[in-house]
Motif scaffolding. Structure first.
Motif, PDB file in Angstrom:
ATOM      1  N   THR A   1       0.823  -1.213   0.000  1.00 38.58           N
ATOM      2  CA  THR A   1       0.000   0.000   0.000  1.00 38.58           C
ATOM      3  C   THR A   1       0.856   1.261   0.000  1.00 38.58           C
ATOM      4  O   THR A   1       0.516   2.246  -0.674  1.00 38.58           O
ATOM      5  CB  THR A   1      -0.938   0.021   1.216  1.00 38.58           C
ATOM      6  OG1 THR A   1      -0.166  -0.154   2.424  1.00 38.58           O
ATOM      7  CG2 THR A   1      -1.962  -1.094   1.127  1.00 38.58           C
ATOM      8  N   MET A   2       1.962   1.233   0.705  1.00 45.00           N
ATOM      9  CA  MET A   2       2.829   2.407   0.752  1.00 45.00           C
ATOM     10  C   MET A   2       3.465   2.692  -0.606  1.00 45.00           C
ATOM     11  O   MET A   2       3.743   3.851  -0.948  1.00 45.00           O
ATOM     12  CB  MET A   2       3.907   2.203   1.823  1.00 45.00           C
ATOM     13  CG  MET A   2       3.345   2.158   3.245  1.00 45.00           C
ATOM     14  SD  MET A   2       4.516   1.572   4.490  1.00 45.00           S
ATOM     15  CE  MET A   2       5.632   2.984   4.572  1.00 45.00           C
ATOM     16  N   LEU A   3       3.698   1.658  -1.395  1.00 48.51           N
ATOM     17  CA  LEU A   3       4.279   1.831  -2.725  1.00 48.51           C
ATOM     18  C   LEU A   3       3.212   1.998  -3.804  1.00 48.51           C
ATOM     19  O   LEU A   3       3.539   2.145  -4.992  1.00 48.51           O
ATOM     20  CB  LEU A   3       5.161   0.621  -3.065  1.00 48.51           C
ATOM     21  CG  LEU A   3       6.409   0.424  -2.196  1.00 48.51           C
ATOM     22  CD1 LEU A   3       7.097  -0.898  -2.527  1.00 48.51           C
ATOM     23  CD2 LEU A   3       7.368   1.597  -2.375  1.00 48.51           C
ATOM     24  N   GLY A   4       1.944   1.947  -3.396  1.00 47.59           N
ATOM     25  CA  GLY A   4       0.861   2.131  -4.349  1.00 47.59           C
ATOM     26  C   GLY A   4       0.596   0.939  -5.233  1.00 47.59           C
ATOM     27  O   GLY A   4      -0.101   1.048  -6.250  1.00 47.59           O
TER      28      GLY A   4
ATOM     29  N   ALA B   1       2.632   7.625  10.227  1.00 44.12           N
ATOM     30  CA  ALA B   1       1.951   8.917  10.135  1.00 44.12           C
ATOM     31  C   ALA B   1       2.958  10.053   9.942  1.00 44.12           C
ATOM     32  O   ALA B   1       2.742  10.968   9.134  1.00 44.12           O
ATOM     33  CB  ALA B   1       1.120   9.154  11.394  1.00 44.12           C
ATOM     34  N   TRP B   2       4.078   9.960  10.671  1.00 46.73           N
ATOM     35  CA  TRP B   2       5.114  11.002  10.605  1.00 46.73           C
ATOM     36  C   TRP B   2       5.738  11.082   9.207  1.00 46.73           C
ATOM     37  O   TRP B   2       6.132  12.166   8.753  1.00 46.73           O
ATOM     38  CB  TRP B   2       6.182  10.718  11.650  1.00 46.73           C
ATOM     39  CG  TRP B   2       7.265  11.758  11.751  1.00 46.73           C
ATOM     40  CD1 TRP B   2       8.484  11.757  11.148  1.00 46.73           C
ATOM     41  CD2 TRP B   2       7.205  12.971  12.499  1.00 46.73           C
ATOM     42  NE1 TRP B   2       9.191  12.859  11.475  1.00 46.73           N
ATOM     43  CE2 TRP B   2       8.433  13.643  12.312  1.00 46.73           C
ATOM     44  CE3 TRP B   2       6.237  13.553  13.325  1.00 46.73           C
ATOM     45  CZ2 TRP B   2       8.716  14.870  12.911  1.00 46.73           C
ATOM     46  CZ3 TRP B   2       6.523  14.766  13.926  1.00 46.73           C
ATOM     47  CH2 TRP B   2       7.749  15.414  13.710  1.00 46.73           C
ATOM     48  N   THR B   3       5.805   9.955   8.533  1.00 46.72           N
ATOM     49  CA  THR B   3       6.443   9.906   7.216  1.00 46.72           C
ATOM     50  C   THR B   3       5.429  10.016   6.074  1.00 46.72           C
ATOM     51  O   THR B   3       5.770   9.777   4.906  1.00 46.72           O
ATOM     52  CB  THR B   3       7.251   8.607   7.044  1.00 46.72           C
ATOM     53  OG1 THR B   3       6.411   7.474   7.318  1.00 46.72           O
ATOM     54  CG2 THR B   3       8.433   8.596   8.003  1.00 46.72           C
ATOM     55  N   GLY B   4       4.179  10.363   6.390  1.00 51.20           N
ATOM     56  CA  GLY B   4       3.198  10.621   5.351  1.00 51.20           C
ATOM     57  C   GLY B   4       2.296   9.460   4.989  1.00 51.20           C
ATOM     58  O   GLY B   4       1.617   9.506   3.948  1.00 51.20           O
ATOM     59  N   TYR B   5       2.271   8.432   5.811  1.00 49.83           N
ATOM     60  CA  TYR B   5       1.447   7.254   5.511  1.00 49.83           C
ATOM     61  C   TYR B   5       0.398   7.019   6.600  1.00 49.83           C
ATOM     62  O   TYR B   5       0.118   5.887   6.983  1.00 49.83           O
ATOM     63  CB  TYR B   5       2.325   6.017   5.365  1.00 49.83           C
ATOM     64  CG  TYR B   5       3.291   6.097   4.214  1.00 49.83           C
ATOM     65  CD1 TYR B   5       2.856   5.905   2.906  1.00 49.83           C
ATOM     66  CD2 TYR B   5       4.645   6.374   4.433  1.00 49.83           C
ATOM     67  CE1 TYR B   5       3.742   5.979   1.837  1.00 49.83           C
ATOM     68  CE2 TYR B   5       5.538   6.458   3.375  1.00 49.83           C
ATOM     69  CZ  TYR B   5       5.078   6.261   2.069  1.00 49.83           C
ATOM     70  OH  TYR B   5       5.954   6.347   1.031  1.00 49.83           O
ATOM     71  N   ALA B   6      -0.199   8.095   7.080  1.00 48.89           N
ATOM     72  CA  ALA B   6      -1.189   7.974   8.150  1.00 48.89           C
ATOM     73  C   ALA B   6      -2.415   7.185   7.698  1.00 48.89           C
ATOM     74  O   ALA B   6      -2.946   6.360   8.448  1.00 48.89           O
ATOM     75  CB  ALA B   6      -1.604   9.357   8.637  1.00 48.89           C
ATOM     76  N   ILE B   7      -2.897   7.422   6.476  1.00 50.60           N
ATOM     77  CA  ILE B   7      -4.073   6.710   5.979  1.00 50.60           C
ATOM     78  C   ILE B   7      -3.774   5.222   5.847  1.00 50.60           C
ATOM     79  O   ILE B   7      -4.596   4.361   6.206  1.00 50.60           O
ATOM     80  CB  ILE B   7      -4.535   7.280   4.630  1.00 50.60           C
ATOM     81  CG1 ILE B   7      -4.869   8.767   4.771  1.00 50.60           C
ATOM     82  CG2 ILE B   7      -5.743   6.508   4.114  1.00 50.60           C
ATOM     83  CD1 ILE B   7      -5.972   9.047   5.766  1.00 50.60           C
ATOM     84  N   GLU B   8      -2.582   4.896   5.338  1.00 48.33           N
ATOM     85  CA  GLU B   8      -2.188   3.491   5.221  1.00 48.33           C
ATOM     86  C   GLU B   8      -2.136   2.827   6.592  1.00 48.33           C
ATOM     87  O   GLU B   8      -2.592   1.688   6.757  1.00 48.33           O
ATOM     88  CB  GLU B   8      -0.829   3.383   4.523  1.00 48.33           C
ATOM     89  CG  GLU B   8      -0.849   3.665   3.040  1.00 48.33           C
ATOM     90  CD  GLU B   8      -0.888   5.151   2.698  1.00 48.33           C
ATOM     91  OE1 GLU B   8      -0.927   5.477   1.506  1.00 48.33           O
ATOM     92  OE2 GLU B   8      -0.872   5.985   3.633  1.00 48.33           O
ATOM     93  N   ALA B   9      -1.576   3.535   7.564  1.00 43.84           N
ATOM     94  CA  ALA B   9      -1.492   2.981   8.919  1.00 43.84           C
ATOM     95  C   ALA B   9      -2.879   2.723   9.491  1.00 43.84           C
ATOM     96  O   ALA B   9      -3.126   1.695  10.136  1.00 43.84           O
ATOM     97  CB  ALA B   9      -0.723   3.942   9.828  1.00 43.84           C
ATOM     98  N   ALA B  10      -3.789   3.651   9.239  1.00 44.92           N
ATOM     99  CA  ALA B  10      -5.141   3.526   9.787  1.00 44.92           C
ATOM    100  C   ALA B  10      -5.913   2.388   9.141  1.00 44.92           C
ATOM    101  O   ALA B  10      -6.607   1.621   9.826  1.00 44.92           O
ATOM    102  CB  ALA B  10      -5.896   4.841   9.601  1.00 44.92           C
TER     103      ALA B  10
END
Length: 347
Positions: free
Chosen positions: A104-107, A249-258
Motif C-alpha cells: 500500500t505504501m508503494l501504491g 503517520a510522521w512519514t506521510g502514511y497515516a491513511i495506510e497505517a489507519a
C-alpha cells in the motif's frame, strides 16, 4: 491474591497430522471419576428407576453414567485430525498481512482492497491462535511444539493481542465460565445484540474495566511468572503498535497505517468478542453448569462466518475437538445433549 492454578494439561501421543491433546482428561475413567461427586450429590436414591428424563438433575446415576460413556465414545471420534491447514493459514496469513504495508505504501495494492484483506486476517487469526491455545497443533514435549507456539504468536499480532495473554485468559474463561468475578469475558455480557456490539467498542475505552483492561487486572491478581511475562509482552506489543503507527503517520502514511492496521484491528476485536464471547454465552447470569454455560444458536451469517460458534458448546465440553469439527460432533452428540437437558431446538 489469587493462588496459582495447577497445570491440568493432560499429556498424550501427538503428531502434527493427528492431534490428541486437551486441557482436561479425556479418558473415560478420569472423566467418570471427576464427575463421581456430582453423581452422588444429584442422583436420586439407588432404588429409583433409571428413566432418561430431559433435565440432567432428574437423571439417576446409572442413566447419567451411561449417557456419559456414550458421549465420550462419540466425542473421541472427532478429537484430533489433520491440523496442518491451521499452520498454513496462520503463517501464510501473517506473511500476507505484513506484505500489505509495503504494497500500500508503494501504491501497488489499492487501499480499499488491503483494508478488506486486513480485516479478514485480523479476525481469522484468532481462530488459528485458538487451536494453539489448547495445544491442538502440538502439545508440550512434542518435537513440533515450536510450531504450535509460533502459530499462536503470529496469529494475534494483527489485533495487538499477545498470544501469552490470549492463552492465559482463554483458559481462565474455560475454568470459570460465566462466573461474574472470575470469567475474564464476563464484561462482554449485554442484554441484546445491539448493546453487545456497542460494548465490544466501549469495553476498550480508557478507564473501563472491560476487555483488555479486565484481562490486565486479572493477570496482576494471578501473580504467577506466566502472568507477569504476559503483562510485559502486552506492553511491548502495544508499544510496537504505537511506534509503527506514529512512524507511518510522521512519514506521510497515516491513511495506510489507519486502514491496514489500526481500523482492521478494532473491527476484528469487535467481531471476535461478539461471536466468540457474547453470542454463544448470552445470557450468562447463573449459567455455570457443564451443559448450560454455552448455548447452541443459529447465526444469521451462517456457521463459517460466525467462526463456527453456533456449536461452541462442543468446544467447552471437549476442547481438543478442532474448531472445524465441532459442527459434525454436535450433530453426532445431539440426542445425548438433548437427554442432558441442552436446548437443541435452534440447530
Amino acid at each position: 491474591m489469587r493462588s496459582k492454578r495447577p497445570n491440568s494439561l493432560a499429556p498424550g501421543p501427538h503428531t502434527l497430522g493427528i492431534a490428541r491433546v486437551s486441557d482436561r482428561p479425556i479418558g473415560e475413567e478420569p472423566v467418570l471419576s471427576r464427575d463421581s461427586a456430582e453423581l452422588e450429590t444429584c442422583a436420586p436414591e439407588a432404588d429409583t428407576p433409571a428413566i432418561p428424563l430431559a433435565a440432567e438433575d432428574e437423571l439417576d446415576r446409572h442413566v447419567r453414567r451411561d449417557l456419559r460413556r456414550q458421549e465420550l465414545a462419540i466425542a473421541k471420534q472427532f478429537m484430533g485430525g489433520t491440523m496442518w491447514p491451521y499452520v498454513v493459514a496462520a503463517w501464510g496469513g501473517f506473511a500476507l498481512w505484513l506484505s500489505l504495508f509495503p504494497l500500500t505504501m508503494l501504491g501497488i495494492m489499492p487501499l480499499p482492497i488491503a483494508f478488506v484483506i486486513s480485516c479478514i486476517l485480523a479476525t481469522g487469526g484468532y481462530v488459528t491462535s485458538h487451536e494453539a491455545m489448547h495445544s491442538n497443533i502440538a502439545q508440550k514435549g512434542s518435537k513440533y511444539r515450536w510450531i504450535n507456539e509460533w502459530v499462536g504468536q503470529v496469529s494475534t499480532i494483527p489485533i495487538v493481542f499477545p498470544f501469552s495473554m490470549a492463552r492465559l485468559m482463554h483458559l481462565e474463561h474455560h475454568y470459570h465460565c460465566n462466573d461474574p468475578l472470575r470469567d475474564p469475558d464476563y464484561p462482554d455480557e449485554a442484554p441484546n445484540a445491539l448493546m453487545a456490539w456497542y460494548k465490544t467498542w466501549y469495553n476498550r475505552q480508557p478507564g473501563v474495566d472491560g476487555s483488555i483492561h479486565a484481562y490486565k487486572r486479572i493477570l496482576r491478581e494471578m501473580g504467577t511468572p506466566e502472568a507477569e511475562r504476559s503483562l510485559k509482552e502486552t506492553m511491548v506489543l502495544q508499544l510496537v503498535f504505537m511506534a509503527v503507527l506514529f512512524t507511518m503517520a510522521w512519514t506521510g502514511y497515516a491513511i495506510e497505517a489507519a486502514l491496514v492496521w489500526w481500523l482492521p484491528r478494532h473491527i476484528g476485536l469487535s467481531y471476535i468478542r461478539f461471536y466468540l464471547s457474547w453470542a454463544p454465552h448470552h445470557p450468562r447470569e447463573g449459567r455455570t453448569g457443564r451443559y448450560e454455560n454455552t448455548y447452541i444458536f443459529k447465526s444469521r451469517l451462517g456457521h463459517v462466518l460466525s467462526m463456527c460458534m453456533e456449536t461452541h458448546l462442543i468446544h467447552h465440553l471437549y476442547p481438543n475437538i478442532p474448531n472445524h469439527r465441532t459442527r459434525a460432533a454436535y450433530f453426532a452428540l445431539k440426542p445425548i445433549l438433548a437427554a442432558r437437558g441442552v436446548d437443541v431446538s435452534k440447530l
